[in-house]
Design a protein around this motif. Structure first.
Motif, short mmCIF file in Angstrom:
data_model
loop_
_atom_site.label_atom_id
_atom_site.label_comp_id
_atom_site.label_asym_id
_atom_site.label_seq_id
_atom_site.Cartn_x
_atom_site.Cartn_y
_atom_site.Cartn_z
N HIS A 1 17.61 4.88 19.35
CA HIS A 1 16.30 4.23 19.34
C HIS A 1 16.42 2.80 18.82
CE1 HIS A 1 14.23 8.12 19.86
NE2 HIS A 1 15.06 8.59 18.96
N LEU A 2 15.70 1.90 19.47
CA LEU A 2 15.50 0.55 18.93
C LEU A 2 14.01 0.26 18.98
CD1 LEU A 2 16.22 -2.31 17.98
CD2 LEU A 2 16.68 -2.92 20.36
N TRP A 3 13.42 0.03 17.80
CA TRP A 3 12.02 -0.36 17.72
C TRP A 3 11.94 -1.82 17.33
CZ3 TRP A 3 13.20 4.58 15.48
CH2 TRP A 3 12.68 5.66 16.22
N LEU A 4 11.25 -2.59 18.14
CA LEU A 4 11.14 -4.04 17.93
C LEU A 4 9.78 -4.38 17.32
CD1 LEU A 4 12.75 -5.12 21.30
CD2 LEU A 4 13.73 -5.53 19.03
N HIS B 1 7.32 -1.37 17.87
CA HIS B 1 7.07 -0.70 16.60
C HIS B 1 5.68 -0.06 16.56
CE1 HIS B 1 4.74 -4.32 15.87
NE2 HIS B 1 4.20 -3.73 14.83
N THR B 2 4.78 -0.55 17.41
CA THR B 2 3.41 -0.02 17.39
C THR B 2 3.38 1.47 17.73
OG1 THR B 2 3.09 -0.75 19.67
CG2 THR B 2 2.36 -2.25 17.93
N SER B 3 4.37 1.93 18.48
CA SER B 3 4.42 3.35 18.82
C SER B 3 4.68 4.21 17.58
CB SER B 3 5.52 3.62 19.86
OG SER B 3 6.80 3.29 19.35
N LEU B 4 5.28 3.62 16.55
CA LEU B 4 5.52 4.35 15.31
C LEU B 4 4.30 4.37 14.40
CD1 LEU B 4 9.07 2.97 14.39
CD2 LEU B 4 8.54 5.21 15.36
N MET B 5 3.41 3.39 14.58
CA MET B 5 2.28 3.23 13.67
C MET B 5 1.06 4.05 14.10
SD MET B 5 3.62 1.38 11.39
CE MET B 5 2.19 0.96 10.38
N LEU C 1 -0.03 -0.94 1.33
CA LEU C 1 1.41 -0.87 1.54
C LEU C 1 1.86 0.58 1.63
CD1 LEU C 1 4.18 -2.34 1.65
CD2 LEU C 1 4.23 -2.22 -0.84
N GLN C 2 1.38 1.41 0.73
CA GLN C 2 1.74 2.83 0.74
C GLN C 2 1.26 3.51 2.03
OE1 GLN C 2 -0.55 5.57 -1.60
NE2 GLN C 2 1.30 6.60 -2.36
N SER C 3 0.02 3.24 2.42
CA SER C 3 -0.56 3.89 3.60
C SER C 3 0.24 3.53 4.85
CB SER C 3 -2.02 3.47 3.77
OG SER C 3 -2.57 4.00 4.95
N ARG C 4 0.59 2.27 5.00
CA ARG C 4 1.35 1.85 6.19
C ARG C 4 2.78 2.41 6.17
NH1 ARG C 4 -0.74 -4.33 7.53
NH2 ARG C 4 -2.95 -3.92 7.17
N CYS C 5 3.36 2.51 4.98
CA CYS C 5 4.68 3.13 4.87
C CYS C 5 4.64 4.59 5.34
CB CYS C 5 5.18 3.07 3.43
SG CYS C 5 5.94 1.51 2.99
N HIS C 6 3.56 5.29 4.95
CA HIS C 6 3.42 6.68 5.37
C HIS C 6 3.32 6.78 6.89
CE1 HIS C 6 1.75 8.12 1.22
NE2 HIS C 6 3.03 7.82 1.19
N GLN C 7 2.54 5.89 7.50
CA GLN C 7 2.41 5.91 8.96
C GLN C 7 3.76 5.71 9.63
OE1 GLN C 7 -0.92 2.87 9.23
NE2 GLN C 7 -1.44 4.17 10.98
N LEU C 8 4.48 4.70 9.19
CA LEU C 8 5.77 4.39 9.80
C LEU C 8 6.77 5.52 9.56
CD1 LEU C 8 7.38 2.35 11.39
CD2 LEU C 8 7.82 1.07 9.28
N ALA C 9 6.76 6.11 8.36
CA ALA C 9 7.67 7.22 8.06
C ALA C 9 7.37 8.42 8.94
CB ALA C 9 7.55 7.60 6.59
#
Length: 521
Positions: A130-133, A153-157, A33-41
């Motif tokens: 921006h709108l990320w779906l 949203h994959t572009s954020l990850m 959970l933490q790792s994915r939050c960091h990616q998205l942030a």
């Protein structure tokens, strides 16, 4: 420096391999959970978002809600959670009023097309860039991705999972929760890192939370109760969160057994449904009893018969509390360590004061009715860009709730009524004036008065009493269908009363209490 995101970081440090989230077939550990939050942030930061920017979020109870919520915070931005039942015009209003720079939305389904609504609203909100779906696999919004600032949203990850270096202060606004109070357009209550963190800590104390707790979360996470009390509380205490995207009593029973749930929170209609809306065998009851240790209720008063019936059947205490979006939300709650009184919402939580004041801001004597006013670490900073509304609600450090109540000789708080006409349908606030303004846009409606009428399932149902324009006709079925198309799912009136007149004062104010009395007679 203090950030609400410390909840995820501390949980990942203390319980790295423990399951943090269960939702369907998905299971995430606290470390994941933490790792994915960091990616998205880091993806949000790379997209140009800066500390203090507001990011709206429309998402049901799926893992993407806590991921996106805390990623926004880790990027130093402010979360604007939105009700997933809002229509496009309503979402656009929230985007514009909050000056959201970006918007993250789950795709949804044919029944709840969150993504399509988000696309329509985004195109109406000129300042949202921006709108990320987040695709749900139903390809409902795939045609919109790649145009007009809309992306997957994959572009954020694709960003790094290293810890973002963004500092936040305890008094910074971390979440803006929209509430209409009692009248007019929704207002954004600004809550700070300290507001929400302290509220989660206080609820953990009064519920005697332990790390072994497994919380079933069926309350919507966009709502303050599920968001602060359950999501943030679970992270604080290292609890496993079992997410339920849509409440269904049979699914809840099955999950309570399969996931060995120890804590369940709900609104009164959920308890009613678990008692009356599903067949539960004695064997299932015993399995639930073997793990369930505590239940919490809020949103509206829990009928005494429902409370007694549920507690007797499952051998578990239900603690009732009281609060508002403006109070983060918990202001008072019943305690396991203290006796409970029928009809009471308990005692003020640690660090919070509650007074009953009259119109002259004078304290009322014991057992005397007045307005419930609250002071403490849980009270919001104010309403976003609405100084007049803030000044009206916050006086001399006290938040004036607009609710009527009293305090007994032992300090227990009782809610009597609301000063205004707010309707609570299934735990959701519905504001009559907002509904009336929409109804008056109907070509056949001349005048409208919206009231709440008793309902065994939802507590209250929305009823509209309308006068039609001369020469116009409309059936109740047509009006319900029109309302459904123009309002959020929890708001539109399911009942209509087409009348020739409405009771009024000499100055033309509709007498809603008299209207209710007429309907009941």
């Amino acid at each position: 420096m203090l950030s609400l995101s410390v909840l995820i970081d501390e949980a990942a440090r203390s319980f790295p391999d423990k399951t943090a989230i269960v939702c369907g077939d998905t299971r995430l550990t606290f470390r994941e959970l933490q790792s994915r939050c960091h990616q998205l942030a880091n993806g949000l930061i790379a997209a140009g978002l800066r500390p203090g920017d507001r990011v709206a979020l429309s998402c049901p109870n799926v893992p993407w809600f806590p991921l996106a919520y805390f990623a926004i915070i880790k990027a130093g931005c402010t979360v604007v959670p939105l009700n997933i039942l809002l229509n496009a015009d309503e979402v656009a209003y929230h985007l514009e009023d909050s000056a959201a720079k970006a918007y993250i939305a789950f795709e949804g389904s044919e029944d709840v097309p969150i993504g399509r609504t988000a696309v329509d609203a985004f195109r109406k909100a000129q300042d949202c860039k921006h709108l990320w779906l987040i695709e749900s696999g139903q390809t409902l919004v795939s045609d919109a991705i790649g145009s007009d600032g809309i992306a997957s949203h994959t572009s954020l990850m694709e960003a790094s999972n290293e810890l973002p270096h963004v500092d936040s202060e305890a008094t910074d606004t971390v979440v803006i929760l929209y509430t209409s109070g009692t009248t007019g357009k929704p207002k954004g209550a600004e809550l700070t890192h300290a507001n929400i963190l302290l509220n989660a800590i206080m609820f953990g104390r009064l519920s005697e939370a332990v790390a072994d707790d497994r919380q079933l979360i069926t309350l919507p996470l966009f709502h303050t109760f599920g968001q602060t009390v359950q999501m943030c509380g679970s992270l604080l205490n290292g609890n496993t969160m079992v997410l339920v995207p849509r409440f269904d009593p049979k699914a809840v029973v099955d999950l309570m057994i399969a996931e060995k749930i120890t804590v369940f929170c709900g609104v009164p209609t959920m308890y009613w449904a678990l008692l009356n809306g599903v067949d539960i065998t004695p064997e299932q009851v015993e399995k639930i009893r073997g793990h369930l240790r505590l239940c919490g209720s809020g949103g509206s008063s829990l009928p005494l018969e429902v409370l007694k019936g549920f507690e007797e059947k499952f051998d578990v205490p239900i603690l009732e509390g009281y609060g508002l979006s403006e109070t983060s939300p918990v202001a008072c709650f019943n305690l396991l360590s203290h006796p409970r009184k029928p009809g009471s919402v308990g005692l003020p939580i640690w660090g919070v004061e509650v007074k009953i004041l009259n119109d002259a801001n004078e304290a009322m004597p014991v057992n005397e009715h007045g307005e419930i006013c609250i002071r403490g670490h849980n009270v919001m900073k104010g309403y976003l860009n609405k100084p007049d509304a803030t000044a009206k609600a916050l006086k001399n450090g006290w938040f004036h709730t607009g609710d009527v109540g009293y305090i007994d000789e032992e300090g227990y708080i009782f809610i009597v009524d609301r000063l205004k006409d707010m309707i609570i349908r299934g735990g959701y606030n519905v504001y009559p004036r907002e509904i009336e303004e929409v109804l008056l846009t109907h070509p056949a409606i001349s005048l409208a008065a919206v009231i709440g009428v008793p309902d065994t399932q939802y507590g209250e149902e929305v009823k509209a009493c309308v006068i039609l324009k001369d020469g116009q006709t409309a059936s109740t079925e047509e009006l319900v269908a029109w309302s459904k198309a123009h309002m959020a799912g929890h708001k539109y009136p399911r009942q209509f009363d087409i009348r020739d007149t409405l009771p009024m004062t000499a100055t033309g104010k509709i007498l809603k209490r008299k209207l209710l009395a007429e309907l009941e007679s």
